[in-house]
Design an enzyme around this catalytic site. Structure first.
Site, PDB file in Angstrom:
ATOM      1  N   SER A  11       0.843  -1.195   0.000  1.00  0.00           N
ATOM      2  CA  SER A  11       0.000   0.000   0.000  1.00  0.00           C
ATOM      3  C   SER A  11       0.882   1.251   0.000  1.00  0.00           C
ATOM      4  O   SER A  11       2.114   1.166   0.103  1.00  0.00           O
ATOM      5  CB  SER A  11      -0.918   0.015   1.238  1.00  0.00           C
ATOM      6  OG  SER A  11      -0.139   0.058   2.430  1.00  0.00           O
ATOM      7  N   ILE A  13       3.089   4.554  -0.514  1.00  0.00           N
ATOM      8  CA  ILE A  13       4.209   4.907  -1.380  1.00  0.00           C
ATOM      9  C   ILE A  13       4.833   3.660  -1.994  1.00  0.00           C
ATOM     10  O   ILE A  13       5.203   3.642  -3.170  1.00  0.00           O
ATOM     11  CB  ILE A  13       5.259   5.720  -0.595  1.00  0.00           C
ATOM     12  CG1 ILE A  13       4.670   7.058  -0.143  1.00  0.00           C
ATOM     13  CG2 ILE A  13       6.517   5.947  -1.432  1.00  0.00           C
ATOM     14  CD1 ILE A  13       5.553   7.824   0.825  1.00  0.00           C
ATOM     15  N   TYR A 142       8.579   7.735  16.415  1.00  0.00           N
ATOM     16  CA  TYR A 142       8.544   7.711  14.949  1.00  0.00           C
ATOM     17  C   TYR A 142       9.557   8.688  14.364  1.00  0.00           C
ATOM     18  O   TYR A 142      10.359   8.320  13.486  1.00  0.00           O
ATOM     19  CB  TYR A 142       7.144   8.036  14.430  1.00  0.00           C
ATOM     20  CG  TYR A 142       7.119   8.166  12.922  1.00  0.00           C
ATOM     21  CD1 TYR A 142       7.186   7.025  12.124  1.00  0.00           C
ATOM     22  CD2 TYR A 142       7.079   9.415  12.307  1.00  0.00           C
ATOM     23  CE1 TYR A 142       7.204   7.132  10.739  1.00  0.00           C
ATOM     24  CE2 TYR A 142       7.096   9.526  10.922  1.00  0.00           C
ATOM     25  CZ  TYR A 142       7.153   8.387  10.139  1.00  0.00           C
ATOM     26  OH  TYR A 142       7.192   8.493   8.772  1.00  0.00           O
TER      27      TYR A 142
END
Length: 250
Positions: A11, A13, A142
């Site tokens: 899914s 990019i 992240y």
């Protein structure tokens, strides 16, 4: 034409990178732990490796499958996100993020790059992020993981400068994929805001990779944000990030 390996290809990019490679006639090997990979691989006449790159077994399985199989284009795109306050995030999800974004990316690069260097040819694209240029308030782990990816990619580009292997870092901003839903960030300003088209982001990365460029940040707004993050005091950038990533009920 050549053989392209794309991680995180089910899914977002990664899927659009796979479509670009297919359109250019490359032989595709797609890796993802998402069950949707099987359908994607079938639609692109690609080989499907349904392995989890957050685990040593998953990394071993990919490398064992590729033994003796040259890879010309390597897309290290697999990654996951995680929002909300760091102290409220479950430890298993923090570990999954670090194992996927940092450990899996680094080890796969370490194992797959030597054969490319030995042949004296190959192109590598890391999917980093402009998030890696700034302290990620309410996205702390992240952003830190993407800082690692950005830095690793640029360093490798220079280490391999004279080998015939090029390394490119794709550093997109917020992109319209399933990332924000999976990261539990739909209740944030950045989660609700308009985002970049993943097909356009993938094309920018693909074209930069094929030209052997060191890095690319698609979109003027993202370039400005990334540059500002490098110039402004870190505390100011962290506060700006807080306003975008703090949950509405936070």
């Amino acid at each position: 034409m050549g053989r392209a390996l794309i991680t995180g290809a089910a899914s977002g990019i990664g899927l659009d990178l796979a479509r670009l490679c297919a359109a250019d006639g490359h032989e595709l090997i797609l890796v993802d732990r998402d069950p949707a990979l099987a359908t994607v691989a079938e639609s692109l006449a690609a080989e499907s490796l349904p392995f989890d790159l957050s685990t040593p077994d998953g990394i071993d399985a990919v490398c064992a499958h590729l033994e003796g199989t040259p890879v010309d284009l390597l897309f290290l795109n697999a990654g996951t996100g995680l929002g909300h306050a760091f102290l409220e995030q479950p430890e298993d999800r923090i570990l999954d993020l670090l194992d996927t974004n940092v450990v899996g990316t680094a080890l796969l690069a370490r194992r797959l790059l030597p054969p490319m260097v030995a042949r004296g040819s190959g192109r590598v694209l890391f999917t980093g992020s402009i998030a890696g240029t700034m302290p990620g308030t309410f996205q702390a782990a992240y952003n830190a993981s993407k800082a690692f990816v950005n830095a690793l990619s640029i360093a490798l580009a220079h280490e391999l400068r004279d080998t015939g292997v090029t390394v490119t870092c794709l550093m997109p901003g917020p992109t319209d994929t399933g990332f924000f839903a999976r990261a539990d960030m739909l209740d944030t300003r950045v989660g609700e805001a308009k985002k970049d088209d993943p097909a356009e982001v993938a094309r920018a990365g693909y074209e930069a990779m094929m030209k052997g460029r060191e890095q690319v940040t698609p979109g003027l707004a993202n370039k400005i944000q990334s540059t500002a993050a490098e110039i402004l005091p870190a505390g100011m950038v962290a506060e700006m990030h807080r306003k975008m990533a703090e949950p509405r009920n936070g």
